[in-house]
Write a protein that holds these residues in place. Structure first.
Motif, PDB file in Angstrom:
ATOM      1  N   THR A 112       0.830  -1.199   0.000  1.00  0.00           N
ATOM      2  CA  THR A 112       0.000   0.000   0.000  1.00  0.00           C
ATOM      3  C   THR A 112       0.871   1.257   0.000  1.00  0.00           C
ATOM      4  O   THR A 112       1.747   1.410   0.840  1.00  0.00           O
ATOM      5  CB  THR A 112      -0.931   0.020   1.222  1.00  0.00           C
ATOM      6  OG1 THR A 112      -1.701  -1.178   1.229  1.00  0.00           O
ATOM      7  CG2 THR A 112      -1.867   1.213   1.180  1.00  0.00           C
ATOM      8  N   SER A 163       0.636   5.341   0.280  1.00  0.00           N
ATOM      9  CA  SER A 163      -0.238   6.454   0.651  1.00  0.00           C
ATOM     10  C   SER A 163       0.500   7.763   0.418  1.00  0.00           C
ATOM     11  O   SER A 163       1.682   7.885   0.742  1.00  0.00           O
ATOM     12  CB  SER A 163      -0.687   6.338   2.112  1.00  0.00           C
ATOM     13  OG  SER A 163       0.434   6.319   2.958  1.00  0.00           O
ATOM     14  N   SER A 209      -4.325  10.368  -0.871  1.00  0.00           N
ATOM     15  CA  SER A 209      -4.736   9.292  -1.754  1.00  0.00           C
ATOM     16  C   SER A 209      -3.904   8.060  -1.430  1.00  0.00           C
ATOM     17  O   SER A 209      -2.789   8.162  -0.926  1.00  0.00           O
ATOM     18  CB  SER A 209      -4.512   9.727  -3.205  1.00  0.00           C
ATOM     19  OG  SER A 209      -4.950   8.748  -4.093  1.00  0.00           O
ATOM     20  N   SER A 210      -4.466   6.883  -1.720  1.00  0.00           N
ATOM     21  CA  SER A 210      -3.711   5.655  -1.490  1.00  0.00           C
ATOM     22  C   SER A 210      -3.987   4.673  -2.621  1.00  0.00           C
ATOM     23  O   SER A 210      -5.010   4.745  -3.295  1.00  0.00           O
ATOM     24  CB  SER A 210      -4.075   5.038  -0.146  1.00  0.00           C
ATOM     25  OG  SER A 210      -5.405   4.599  -0.153  1.00  0.00           O
ATOM     26  N   TYR A 211      -3.040   3.734  -2.798  1.00  0.00           N
ATOM     27  CA  TYR A 211      -3.129   2.733  -3.855  1.00  0.00           C
ATOM     28  C   TYR A 211      -2.465   1.459  -3.362  1.00  0.00           C
ATOM     29  O   TYR A 211      -1.405   1.509  -2.728  1.00  0.00           O
ATOM     30  CB  TYR A 211      -2.434   3.233  -5.129  1.00  0.00           C
ATOM     31  CG  TYR A 211      -2.327   2.204  -6.219  1.00  0.00           C
ATOM     32  CD1 TYR A 211      -3.449   1.803  -6.923  1.00  0.00           C
ATOM     33  CD2 TYR A 211      -1.106   1.619  -6.529  1.00  0.00           C
ATOM     34  CE1 TYR A 211      -3.357   0.850  -7.929  1.00  0.00           C
ATOM     35  CE2 TYR A 211      -1.011   0.663  -7.526  1.00  0.00           C
ATOM     36  CZ  TYR A 211      -2.141   0.290  -8.216  1.00  0.00           C
ATOM     37  OH  TYR A 211      -2.054  -0.658  -9.197  1.00  0.00           O
ATOM     38  N   THR A 212      -3.079   0.326  -3.655  1.00  0.00           N
ATOM     39  CA  THR A 212      -2.504  -0.965  -3.311  1.00  0.00           C
ATOM     40  C   THR A 212      -1.953  -1.605  -4.582  1.00  0.00           C
ATOM     41  O   THR A 212      -2.706  -1.919  -5.500  1.00  0.00           O
ATOM     42  CB  THR A 212      -3.553  -1.885  -2.660  1.00  0.00           C
ATOM     43  OG1 THR A 212      -4.084  -1.225  -1.518  1.00  0.00           O
ATOM     44  CG2 THR A 212      -2.933  -3.194  -2.245  1.00  0.00           C
ATOM     45  N   VAL A 272       1.911   0.884 -12.639  1.00  0.00           N
ATOM     46  CA  VAL A 272       1.975   1.232 -11.218  1.00  0.00           C
ATOM     47  C   VAL A 272       2.808   2.491 -11.024  1.00  0.00           C
ATOM     48  O   VAL A 272       2.452   3.379 -10.239  1.00  0.00           O
ATOM     49  CB  VAL A 272       2.530   0.053 -10.390  1.00  0.00           C
ATOM     50  CG1 VAL A 272       2.824   0.474  -8.973  1.00  0.00           C
ATOM     51  CG2 VAL A 272       1.548  -1.096 -10.396  1.00  0.00           C
ATOM     52  N   LEU A 331       0.663   5.436 -12.035  1.00  0.00           N
ATOM     53  CA  LEU A 331      -0.404   5.696 -11.067  1.00  0.00           C
ATOM     54  C   LEU A 331       0.126   6.416  -9.838  1.00  0.00           C
ATOM     55  O   LEU A 331      -0.505   7.354  -9.333  1.00  0.00           O
ATOM     56  CB  LEU A 331      -1.090   4.390 -10.669  1.00  0.00           C
ATOM     57  CG  LEU A 331      -1.941   3.720 -11.745  1.00  0.00           C
ATOM     58  CD1 LEU A 331      -2.417   2.365 -11.270  1.00  0.00           C
ATOM     59  CD2 LEU A 331      -3.108   4.593 -12.115  1.00  0.00           C
ATOM     60  N   ILE A 332       1.299   6.005  -9.345  1.00  0.00           N
ATOM     61  CA  ILE A 332       1.884   6.660  -8.174  1.00  0.00           C
ATOM     62  C   ILE A 332       2.305   8.083  -8.520  1.00  0.00           C
ATOM     63  O   ILE A 332       2.095   9.019  -7.735  1.00  0.00           O
ATOM     64  CB  ILE A 332       3.061   5.829  -7.629  1.00  0.00           C
ATOM     65  CG1 ILE A 332       2.552   4.493  -7.094  1.00  0.00           C
ATOM     66  CG2 ILE A 332       3.792   6.583  -6.523  1.00  0.00           C
ATOM     67  CD1 ILE A 332       3.625   3.502  -6.735  1.00  0.00           C
ATOM     68  N   MET A 374      -0.713  10.238  -8.558  1.00  0.00           N
ATOM     69  CA  MET A 374      -1.176  10.541  -7.200  1.00  0.00           C
ATOM     70  C   MET A 374      -0.368  11.685  -6.598  1.00  0.00           C
ATOM     71  O   MET A 374      -0.931  12.576  -5.960  1.00  0.00           O
ATOM     72  CB  MET A 374      -1.051   9.299  -6.299  1.00  0.00           C
ATOM     73  CG  MET A 374      -2.103   8.261  -6.566  1.00  0.00           C
ATOM     74  SD  MET A 374      -1.993   6.716  -5.641  1.00  0.00           S
ATOM     75  CE  MET A 374      -0.883   6.980  -4.331  1.00  0.00           C
ATOM     76  N   ASP A 408      -7.809  13.043  -8.202  1.00  0.00           N
ATOM     77  CA  ASP A 408      -7.721  11.752  -8.875  1.00  0.00           C
ATOM     78  C   ASP A 408      -7.866  11.965 -10.378  1.00  0.00           C
ATOM     79  O   ASP A 408      -8.939  12.327 -10.874  1.00  0.00           O
ATOM     80  CB  ASP A 408      -8.820  10.820  -8.352  1.00  0.00           C
ATOM     81  CG  ASP A 408      -8.695   9.406  -8.881  1.00  0.00           C
ATOM     82  OD1 ASP A 408      -7.808   9.154  -9.713  1.00  0.00           O
ATOM     83  OD2 ASP A 408      -9.493   8.554  -8.446  1.00  0.00           O
TER      84      ASP A 408
END
Length: 178
Positions: free
Chosen positions: A23, A25, A33-36, A68, A71-72, A75, A137
């Motif tokens: 995860t 954050s 925001s957070s992403y797994t 990934v 996406l990070i 964020m 987002d």
């Protein structure tokens, strides 16, 4: 190996990034925001930047490597500066009005269209023909703007409908009168 995935992500000033297992954050001035990440991707913080790496050579791992990382990065940009999409409504009688957490669109149909704004998105209507969609987002901002545009995309003959600011509508010539 992905050219995008192997690039480190710089952590901007005023942004804090935390990694707890899979995860990630991110907190900034605009929000958090957070992403797994999937199990085939490892995320670590090294020398003031976020580094993404693969843990296996699976096809899914190769596909998600650059995704990934992007996406990070999105964020981090979202919580520091945010994202914004501008829409323009053209046509006689075509307009938009905000009413609480709903936008009411009059787009030439026999009825008005009520669209509920999701949480985390701010919509502003200027002059009843300019709509601004903002949020942290990137995916959600684009989705809300696309949904509003899909109710009545700009048509090629008169240009009536909803279009993005800066979008070029290819105009067609009407019927030739004999």
């Amino acid at each position: 190996m992905s050219r995008i995935g192997k690039q480190p992500i710089l952590i901007l000033d005023g942004v804090t990034v935390g990694v707890d297992g899979q995860t990630v954050s991110v907190k900034g001035s605009k929000g958090e925001s957070s992403y797994t990440a999937p199990a085939c991707i490892a995320v670590a913080i090294e020398d003031g930047s976020v580094v993404v790496s693969r843990t296996d050579e699976s096809r899914f791992g190769k596909a998600m490597f650059g995704t990934v990382r992007s996406l990070i990065d999105n964020m981090i940009v979202g919580v520091s500066t945010g994202y914004k999409k501008e829409l323009i409504i053209e046509g006689v009688g075509y307009k938009a009005v905000m009413k609480g957490q709903e936008i009411i669109l009059s787009l030439g149909f026999s009825h008005e269209i009520n669209y509920a704004i999701p949480d985390g998105i701010a919509v502003e209507v200027k002059d009843s023909t300019k709509v601004s969609v903002e949020g942290i987002d990137k995916q959600l901002v684009g989705q809300v703007a696309a949904r509003i545009r899909d109710y009545s995309p700009a048509e090629p003959y008169k240009g009536k409908g909803v279009r993005y600011a800066g979008e070029q509508i290819r105009r067609k010539e009407g019927k030739a009168v004999a």
